[in-house]
Scaffold this active site. Structure first.
Site, PDB file in Angstrom:
ATOM      1  N   GLU A   1      42.994  81.039   8.075  1.00  0.00           N
ATOM      2  CA  GLU A   1      41.956  80.091   8.693  1.00  0.00           C
ATOM      3  C   GLU A   1      42.054  78.785   7.461  1.00  0.00           C
ATOM      4  O   GLU A   1      41.360  78.905   6.563  1.00  0.00           O
ATOM      5  CB  GLU A   1      40.647  80.643   9.050  1.00  0.00           C
ATOM      6  CG  GLU A   1      40.514  81.583  10.243  1.00  0.00           C
ATOM      7  CD  GLU A   1      41.097  80.976  11.644  1.00  0.00           C
ATOM      8  OE1 GLU A   1      41.233  79.630  11.675  1.00  0.00           O
ATOM      9  OE2 GLU A   1      41.823  81.698  12.311  1.00  0.00           O
TER      10      GLU A   1
ATOM     11  N   ASN B   1      32.301  76.901   2.122  1.00  0.00           N
ATOM     12  CA  ASN B   1      31.735  75.629   2.880  1.00  0.00           C
ATOM     13  C   ASN B   1      30.762  76.066   3.917  1.00  0.00           C
ATOM     14  O   ASN B   1      29.693  75.451   4.258  1.00  0.00           O
ATOM     15  CB  ASN B   1      32.904  74.385   3.633  1.00  0.00           C
ATOM     16  CG  ASN B   1      33.630  75.296   4.352  1.00  0.00           C
ATOM     17  OD1 ASN B   1      33.985  76.620   4.447  1.00  0.00           O
ATOM     18  ND2 ASN B   1      33.972  74.743   5.465  1.00  0.00           N
TER      19      ASN B   1
ATOM     20  N   CYS C   1      35.756  72.433   8.018  1.00  0.00           N
ATOM     21  CA  CYS C   1      37.318  72.524   8.065  1.00  0.00           C
ATOM     22  C   CYS C   1      37.873  71.708   9.371  1.00  0.00           C
ATOM     23  O   CYS C   1      38.981  71.209   9.487  1.00  0.00           O
ATOM     24  CB  CYS C   1      37.967  73.957   8.134  1.00  0.00           C
ATOM     25  SG  CYS C   1      37.072  74.806   9.184  1.00  0.00           S
TER      26      CYS C   1
ATOM     27  N   GLU D   1      43.661  66.603   2.891  1.00  0.00           N
ATOM     28  CA  GLU D   1      42.228  66.668   3.618  1.00  0.00           C
ATOM     29  C   GLU D   1      41.099  66.199   2.654  1.00  0.00           C
ATOM     30  O   GLU D   1      41.156  66.517   1.476  1.00  0.00           O
ATOM     31  CB  GLU D   1      42.128  68.323   3.978  1.00  0.00           C
ATOM     32  CG  GLU D   1      40.864  68.505   4.700  1.00  0.00           C
ATOM     33  CD  GLU D   1      40.585  70.066   5.119  1.00  0.00           C
ATOM     34  OE1 GLU D   1      39.805  70.226   6.000  1.00  0.00           O
ATOM     35  OE2 GLU D   1      41.501  70.778   4.721  1.00  0.00           O
TER      36      GLU D   1
ATOM     37  N   GLY E   1      39.978  79.525   3.864  1.00  0.00           N
ATOM     38  CA  GLY E   1      40.086  78.569   2.658  1.00  0.00           C
ATOM     39  C   GLY E   1      41.102  77.534   2.869  1.00  0.00           C
ATOM     40  O   GLY E   1      41.378  77.197   3.743  1.00  0.00           O
TER      41      GLY E   1
END
Length: 467
Positions: free
Chosen positions: A213, A118, A247, A337, A191
Site C-alpha cells: 500500500e 501517518n 496517502c 508526492e 508506506g
C-alpha cells in the site's frame, strides 16, 4: 523490547502455534476479534493521547480516522466471516463425472505487517483484522517514527494475544531488516515506494507474496459545473486532514480556468471557517511528524506563487495550509508526492483541449505520470465522469468529494502500478490473507476407461468430449 537475535525464534514459535490448527477454527477467530475490539475500546484515551504526542492529531480526528473505523471494520468482518469461510461448491465438467468440485478458503499461515507513521494505529490494525479473520498468525512492526503510538499498539496487542499467535516487534530499520530476512507466508507493507521496493526485493528471496500500500500524486480535477462552496470545503478537508499526511490526500489541483478564482476564494473561506485566522492556534490542525519531513516540505514553499498560507514554525513543526499558484509541471512540488498541507494549483481550459499555458490536456498529463493511489473529479456531468473513469487509471476514485471511498468496507482499497499492489478492507482483507484451495472429489462407483492406455481408437471420443 525484543532483540534482533530473538526474532528467528519468535517466527519459529508462531509457525509452531499455527501448526496446531487452532487458528483455523472460526469460533476462535471470532473470539480473537471480539477481544481485540474490546481492548481497543479500553485503550481509546491512550491511543488518542499517543496520536497527539506524535502527530499533534486532534482527538476528534484521531477517533474518526484511527479508532472508530477499526471498530466498524471488526463488526463488518464478524457479520460476514461465517459466509466468507464456507466451502464453496462449483460446477464440475461433465468429463470428470462422477465427481464434485469446491473451493476451500484456508489461511496462508504467518503474516508480517509493517505499519506506517501517518495513520500509525489504524493502518497497523486494519490489516491485522484481515489476518485474524482468515486464520493466520501475525507479527506487527509499527513505525518507529511515531514511538508513542508504537508503544500503545504493543500494549494493546500484548494484553490481547499470546505472542506465539500475534505479537508486536518494535524498533528501527535494523529490526525491520531482520524481520524481512525471515520466511513469512505474506508480507503486508504500508508506506513509501522506496521502502516498498526493499520489502518486495526481500520477499522475493523467499518467494513470499506481498501487499504493498504505497501512494503517489493523487490529482483532483475540478470542472465548472459544480457547487463551488461545497467543493471547496471538501477539497480543503481532504487536503488538511492530518496536516496533509494522508496517502490519498488531493496532491495537486487541476481547475478549470472559468472557475479558478471563485474556487480559490471559496477555499480561502473554508480554511478560515475550519481553522480561524491563524491555523497555528487552532486545536483542530495537526503537525508534521518529524524534522526531516518538515524540512522537505518547506523546500516546496519556494516554488510558484503562494496565494494563502506559507507560514512555518520549525520548533512545533507547523506548516500552514498553503495554496500555491503559477506552478509548472517541472517544479519539484510536482515531481514527488507532497504528503503535507501544500496544494499546487494548475488551471486548464477543457478536459479535451490543451492547457492554456502548459500545452497538454489534464487527462494526458495525469496519464504521463505513475498511476496514483486516488483520483478525484468534481463534476455533475455524467459524460465527464465516464470519460475520466475510462481514460485514467488509479487505485480508487471519489467523484465530487475526497478520500471517502476508502471508508467503505464494501470497497477494496489498494493501489495500481507504482501506487501499490493488492487490496484490503472488508472481504478484500479476508481474501488478502487467504488461499483459495481448489478441490475435486471423484467417486468410486464408476471408472470410465477412456483416459487410460491403450489409446488406439479413442480419438473420436476426444473430439466428442472437447468439441
Amino acid at each position: 523490547m525484543l532483540k534482533t537475535t530473538e526474532i528467528p525464534n519468535l517466527v519459529k514459535s508462531q509457525k509452531e502455534f499455527f501448526a496446531t490448527g487452532k487458528t483455523k477454527d472460526i469460533a476462535f477467530r471470532k473470539e480473537q476479534l471480539e477481544k481485540l475490539k474490546k481492548e481497543i475500546k479500553n485503550h481509546q484515551e491512550a491511543i488518542t493521547d499517543a496520536l497527539f504526542k506524535d502527530l499533534g492529531k486532534p482527538k476528534f480526528e484521531a477517533i474518526l480516522t484511527e479508532v472508530a473505523n477499526c471498530e466498524e471494520e471488526t463488526n463488518y468482518i464478524l457479520k460476514h466471516l461465517d459466509r466468507w469461510a464456507k466451502y464453496k461448491p462449483v460446477k464440475t465438467p461433465l468429463n470428470f463425472f462422477p465427481a464434485n468440485s469446491l473451493i476451500v478458503p484456508e489461511p496462508l499461515g504467518q503474516a508480517l505487517i509493517i505499519g506506517p507513521w501517518n495513520y500509525p494505529f489504524q493502518l497497523s490494525i486494519l490489516p491485522l483484522l484481515g489476518a485474524i479473520a482468515a486464520g493466520n498468525c501475525a507479527i506487527i512492526k509499527p513505525s518507529e517514527i511515531t514511538p508513542n503510538v508504537s508503544k500503545v499498539i504493543a500494549d494493546v496487542i500484548g494484553k490481547t494475544f499470546d505472542p506465539n499467535y500475534i505479537t508486536v516487534v518494535e524498533g528501527d530499520k535494523t529490526v525491520a531488516e531482520e524481520l524481512l530476512k525471515q520466511k513469512f507466508d505474506h508480507i503486508f507493507y504500508t508506506g513509501g515506494a522506496r521502502v516498498g521496493k526493499i520489502v518486495m526485493k526481500a520477499a522475493a528471496e523467499n518467494l513470499t507474496p506481498v501487499t504493498l500500500e504505497l501512494g503517489g500524486k493523487s490529482p483532483c480535477i475540478v470542472e465548472p459545473d459544480i457547487h463551488i462552496k461545497h467543493s471547496a470545503r471538501r477539497i480543503i478537508w481532504g487536503k488538511c486532514l492530518n496536516a496533509g499526511q494522508t496517502c490519498v490526500a488531493p496532491d495537486y489541483l487541476l481547475v478549470h480556468r472559468e472557475i479558478k478564482d471563485q474556487l480559490v476564494t471559496a477555499m480561502k473561506d473554508s480554511l478560515k471557517e475550519f481553522f480561524g485566522e491563524n491555523p497555528a492556534e487552532s486545536p483542530d490542525y495537526a503537525r508534521i511528524v518529524s524534522d526531516r519531513h518538515f524540512n522537505r516540505l518547506t523546500e516546496f514553499l519556494k516554488e510558484g506563487n503562494i496565494i494563502v498560507g506559507g507560514e512555518t514554525d520549525a520548533e512545533s513543526r507547523y506548516i500552514a495550509p498553503t495554496l500555491i499558484d503559477e506552478v509548472s509541471w517541472n517544479d519539484a512540488v510536482m515531481e514527488e508526492e507532497i504528503f503535507g498541507p501544500i496544494l499546487p494549483i494548475i488551471e486548464y481550459d477543457d478536459l479535451e483541449s490543451a492547457f492554456a499555458k502548459h500545452g497538454r490536456s489534464p487527462i494526458a498529463q495525469i496519464n504521463d505520470r505513475p498511476k496514483p493511489l486516488a483520483l478525484y473529479l468534481f463534476s455533475k456531468s455524467k459524460s465527464k465522469q465516464k470519460q475520466v473513469l475510462q481514460q485514467t487509471s488509479a487505485g480508487g476514485v471519489t467523484l465530487n468529494d475526497t478520500i471517502i471511498h476508502l471508508g467503505s468496507p464494501e470497497l477494496p482499497f489498494g493501489g495500481v502500478g507504482e501506487s501499490g499492489m493488492g487490496a484490503y478492507h472488508g472481504k478484500a482483507s479476508f481474501d488478502t490473507f487467504t488461499h483459495y484451495k481448489s478441490v475435486t472429489n471423484r467417486k468410486f462407483w464408476l471408472d470410465i476407461k477412456l483416459r487410460y492406455p491403450p489409446y488406439a481408437d479413442k480419438f473420436k471420443f476426444l473430439k466428442f468430449l472437447f468439441k
